[in-house]
Design a protein around this motif. Structure first.
Motif, PDB file in Angstrom:
ATOM      1  N   THR A  18      44.182  24.912  39.321  1.00  0.00           N
ATOM      2  CA  THR A  18      43.123  24.539  40.245  1.00  0.00           C
ATOM      3  C   THR A  18      43.349  25.202  41.596  1.00  0.00           C
ATOM      4  O   THR A  18      44.437  25.123  42.157  1.00  0.00           O
ATOM      5  N   VAL A  19      42.309  25.848  42.088  1.00  0.00           N
ATOM      6  CA  VAL A  19      42.289  26.398  43.441  1.00  0.00           C
ATOM      7  C   VAL A  19      41.141  25.680  44.144  1.00  0.00           C
ATOM      8  O   VAL A  19      39.974  25.830  43.757  1.00  0.00           O
ATOM      9  N   TYR A  20      41.472  24.863  45.147  1.00  0.00           N
ATOM     10  CA  TYR A  20      40.440  24.150  45.866  1.00  0.00           C
ATOM     11  C   TYR A  20      39.682  25.103  46.781  1.00  0.00           C
ATOM     12  O   TYR A  20      40.253  26.043  47.332  1.00  0.00           O
ATOM     13  N   CYS A  21      38.392  24.854  46.914  1.00  0.00           N
ATOM     14  CA  CYS A  21      37.545  25.698  47.747  1.00  0.00           C
ATOM     15  C   CYS A  21      36.522  24.814  48.455  1.00  0.00           C
ATOM     16  O   CYS A  21      36.324  23.661  48.100  1.00  0.00           O
ATOM     17  N   LEU A  22      35.872  25.378  49.462  1.00  0.00           N
ATOM     18  CA  LEU A  22      34.852  24.647  50.202  1.00  0.00           C
ATOM     19  C   LEU A  22      33.457  24.861  49.628  1.00  0.00           C
ATOM     20  O   LEU A  22      32.583  24.023  49.780  1.00  0.00           O
ATOM     21  N   ASP A  23      33.251  26.000  48.977  1.00  0.00           N
ATOM     22  CA  ASP A  23      31.944  26.349  48.400  1.00  0.00           C
ATOM     23  C   ASP A  23      32.207  27.131  47.112  1.00  0.00           C
ATOM     24  O   ASP A  23      32.776  28.222  47.155  1.00  0.00           O
ATOM     25  N   GLN A  24      31.800  26.577  45.987  1.00  0.00           N
ATOM     26  CA  GLN A  24      32.111  27.203  44.702  1.00  0.00           C
ATOM     27  C   GLN A  24      31.424  28.550  44.514  1.00  0.00           C
ATOM     28  O   GLN A  24      32.010  29.460  43.936  1.00  0.00           O
ATOM     29  N   ASP A  25      30.209  28.700  45.005  1.00  0.00           N
ATOM     30  CA  ASP A  25      29.523  29.989  44.876  1.00  0.00           C
ATOM     31  C   ASP A  25      30.250  31.073  45.674  1.00  0.00           C
ATOM     32  O   ASP A  25      30.498  32.168  45.176  1.00  0.00           O
ATOM     33  N   ARG A  26      30.571  30.765  46.925  1.00  0.00           N
ATOM     34  CA  ARG A  26      31.286  31.742  47.765  1.00  0.00           C
ATOM     35  C   ARG A  26      32.653  32.059  47.181  1.00  0.00           C
ATOM     36  O   ARG A  26      33.087  33.218  47.175  1.00  0.00           O
ATOM     37  N   ALA A  27      33.366  31.040  46.689  1.00  0.00           N
ATOM     38  CA  ALA A  27      34.696  31.262  46.108  1.00  0.00           C
ATOM     39  C   ALA A  27      34.591  32.139  44.864  1.00  0.00           C
ATOM     40  O   ALA A  27      35.352  33.105  44.706  1.00  0.00           O
ATOM     41  N   ARG A  28      33.642  31.831  43.981  1.00  0.00           N
ATOM     42  CA  ARG A  28      33.454  32.653  42.781  1.00  0.00           C
ATOM     43  C   ARG A  28      33.142  34.092  43.158  1.00  0.00           C
ATOM     44  O   ARG A  28      33.726  35.038  42.627  1.00  0.00           O
ATOM     45  N   ASP A  29      32.248  34.283  44.126  1.00  0.00           N
ATOM     46  CA  ASP A  29      31.902  35.636  44.556  1.00  0.00           C
ATOM     47  C   ASP A  29      33.109  36.367  45.135  1.00  0.00           C
ATOM     48  O   ASP A  29      33.290  37.561  44.883  1.00  0.00           O
ATOM     49  N   PHE A  30      33.956  35.673  45.898  1.00  0.00           N
ATOM     50  CA  PHE A  30      35.153  36.296  46.461  1.00  0.00           C
ATOM     51  C   PHE A  30      36.087  36.761  45.348  1.00  0.00           C
ATOM     52  O   PHE A  30      36.522  37.905  45.326  1.00  0.00           O
ATOM     53  N   TYR A  31      36.388  35.857  44.419  1.00  0.00           N
ATOM     54  CA  TYR A  31      37.335  36.202  43.355  1.00  0.00           C
ATOM     55  C   TYR A  31      36.771  37.267  42.411  1.00  0.00           C
ATOM     56  O   TYR A  31      37.506  38.128  41.931  1.00  0.00           O
ATOM     57  N   VAL A  32      35.466  37.233  42.165  1.00  0.00           N
ATOM     58  CA  VAL A  32      34.846  38.198  41.250  1.00  0.00           C
ATOM     59  C   VAL A  32      34.537  39.516  41.961  1.00  0.00           C
ATOM     60  O   VAL A  32      34.975  40.588  41.538  1.00  0.00           O
ATOM     61  N   ASP A  33      33.784  39.453  43.054  1.00  0.00           N
ATOM     62  CA  ASP A  33      33.311  40.674  43.711  1.00  0.00           C
ATOM     63  C   ASP A  33      34.375  41.383  44.543  1.00  0.00           C
ATOM     64  O   ASP A  33      34.382  42.609  44.618  1.00  0.00           O
ATOM     65  N   ILE A  34      35.269  40.639  45.162  1.00  0.00           N
ATOM     66  CA  ILE A  34      36.291  41.235  46.024  1.00  0.00           C
ATOM     67  C   ILE A  34      37.585  41.507  45.259  1.00  0.00           C
ATOM     68  O   ILE A  34      38.149  42.595  45.350  1.00  0.00           O
ATOM     69  N   LEU A  35      38.056  40.509  44.493  1.00  0.00           N
ATOM     70  CA  LEU A  35      39.341  40.661  43.814  1.00  0.00           C
ATOM     71  C   LEU A  35      39.239  41.212  42.391  1.00  0.00           C
ATOM     72  O   LEU A  35      40.264  41.574  41.804  1.00  0.00           O
ATOM     73  N   GLY A  36      38.051  41.259  41.820  1.00  0.00           N
ATOM     74  CA  GLY A  36      37.891  41.842  40.494  1.00  0.00           C
ATOM     75  C   GLY A  36      38.135  40.910  39.326  1.00  0.00           C
ATOM     76  O   GLY A  36      38.334  41.361  38.198  1.00  0.00           O
ATOM     77  N   PHE A  37      38.105  39.599  39.573  1.00  0.00           N
ATOM     78  CA  PHE A  37      38.253  38.636  38.484  1.00  0.00           C
ATOM     79  C   PHE A  37      36.966  38.600  37.661  1.00  0.00           C
ATOM     80  O   PHE A  37      35.928  39.110  38.074  1.00  0.00           O
ATOM     81  N   THR A  38      37.030  37.961  36.499  1.00  0.00           N
ATOM     82  CA  THR A  38      35.896  37.840  35.591  1.00  0.00           C
ATOM     83  C   THR A  38      35.387  36.408  35.624  1.00  0.00           C
ATOM     84  O   THR A  38      36.186  35.468  35.486  1.00  0.00           O
ATOM     85  N   PRO A  39      34.072  36.205  35.792  1.00  0.00           N
ATOM     86  CA  PRO A  39      33.558  34.836  35.704  1.00  0.00           C
ATOM     87  C   PRO A  39      33.714  34.319  34.280  1.00  0.00           C
ATOM     88  O   PRO A  39      33.514  35.063  33.323  1.00  0.00           O
ATOM     89  N   ARG A  40      34.104  33.068  34.148  1.00  0.00           N
ATOM     90  CA  ARG A  40      34.329  32.497  32.811  1.00  0.00           C
ATOM     91  C   ARG A  40      33.376  31.343  32.530  1.00  0.00           C
ATOM     92  O   ARG A  40      32.561  31.419  31.644  1.00  0.00           O
ATOM     93  N   THR A  41      33.510  30.259  33.270  1.00  0.00           N
ATOM     94  CA  THR A  41      32.709  29.063  33.011  1.00  0.00           C
ATOM     95  C   THR A  41      31.996  28.652  34.284  1.00  0.00           C
ATOM     96  O   THR A  41      32.574  28.720  35.367  1.00  0.00           O
ATOM     97  N   ASP A  42      30.755  28.231  34.149  1.00  0.00           N
ATOM     98  CA  ASP A  42      30.006  27.686  35.280  1.00  0.00           C
ATOM     99  C   ASP A  42      29.001  26.694  34.705  1.00  0.00           C
ATOM    100  O   ASP A  42      27.914  27.070  34.286  1.00  0.00           O
ATOM    101  N   ILE A  43      29.426  25.437  34.639  1.00  0.00           N
ATOM    102  CA  ILE A  43      28.568  24.397  34.076  1.00  0.00           C
ATOM    103  C   ILE A  43      28.619  23.157  34.962  1.00  0.00           C
ATOM    104  O   ILE A  43      29.588  22.932  35.685  1.00  0.00           O
ATOM    105  N   THR A  44      27.553  22.381  34.905  1.00  0.00           N
ATOM    106  CA  THR A  44      27.506  21.096  35.602  1.00  0.00           C
ATOM    107  C   THR A  44      27.680  20.005  34.563  1.00  0.00           C
ATOM    108  O   THR A  44      27.024  20.026  33.517  1.00  0.00           O
TER     109      THR A  44
END
Length: 142
Positions: free
Chosen positions: A9-35
């Motif tokens: 678990t990596v805590y964040c303030l905004d899940q969209d911004r965090a996902r974009d940072f890890y994916v777009d900046i660091l090159g990670f792959t999106p895996r799961t995004d469900i409510t």
């Protein structure tokens, strides 16, 4: 028998911004995004070379109680949360590439007994350590 670590678990303030940072900046792959349930959102990313280890990008909230969630939120806002270590093949080059993308670094690449290390922040204030590892012995720290 435990076979590996699969989720962190990596805590964040905004899940969209965090996902974009890890994916777009660091090159990670999106895996799961469900409510799930009452607004609980499960967002995970993984590194392409290590898909079996997912980072859960979670805002402070349930299952934490209100006091714990508030504490984590305050720590994130002041940059007081720990983070994760990321192995890199060339720390200085990665530092230059990420700096050009606007990533905030707390420490420029520095030689350490165990390799070259730089410390950066993600968009939520977590610190991430980049390490270009090298062989070392206990005597390397003397």
């Amino acid at each position: 028998m435990i076979t590996n670590v699969s989720l962190i678990t990596v805590y964040c303030l905004d899940q969209d911004r965090a996902r974009d940072f890890y994916v777009d900046i660091l090159g990670f792959t999106p895996r799961t995004d469900i409510t799930m349930g009452e607004g609980f959102r499960w967002v995970t990313v993984s590194h392409p070379s290590q898909p079996e280890l997912e980072l859960t990008l979670m805002t402070p909230g349930p299952p934490l109680d209100a006091d714990a969630a508030d504490f984590i939120r305050r720590q994130l806002e002041k940059g007081g949360m720990g983070g994760i270590g990321l192995s890199v093949d060339d720390c200085r080059k990665t530092y230059e590439e990420l700096s050009a993308k606007g990533v905030t670094f707390l420490q420029e690449p520095s030689d350490r007994p165990y390799g070259v290390e730089a410390v950066m922040r993600d968009d939520s204030g977590n610190w991430l350590v980049l390490v270009e590892p090298r062989e070392f012995t206990p005597e390397s720290f003397a």
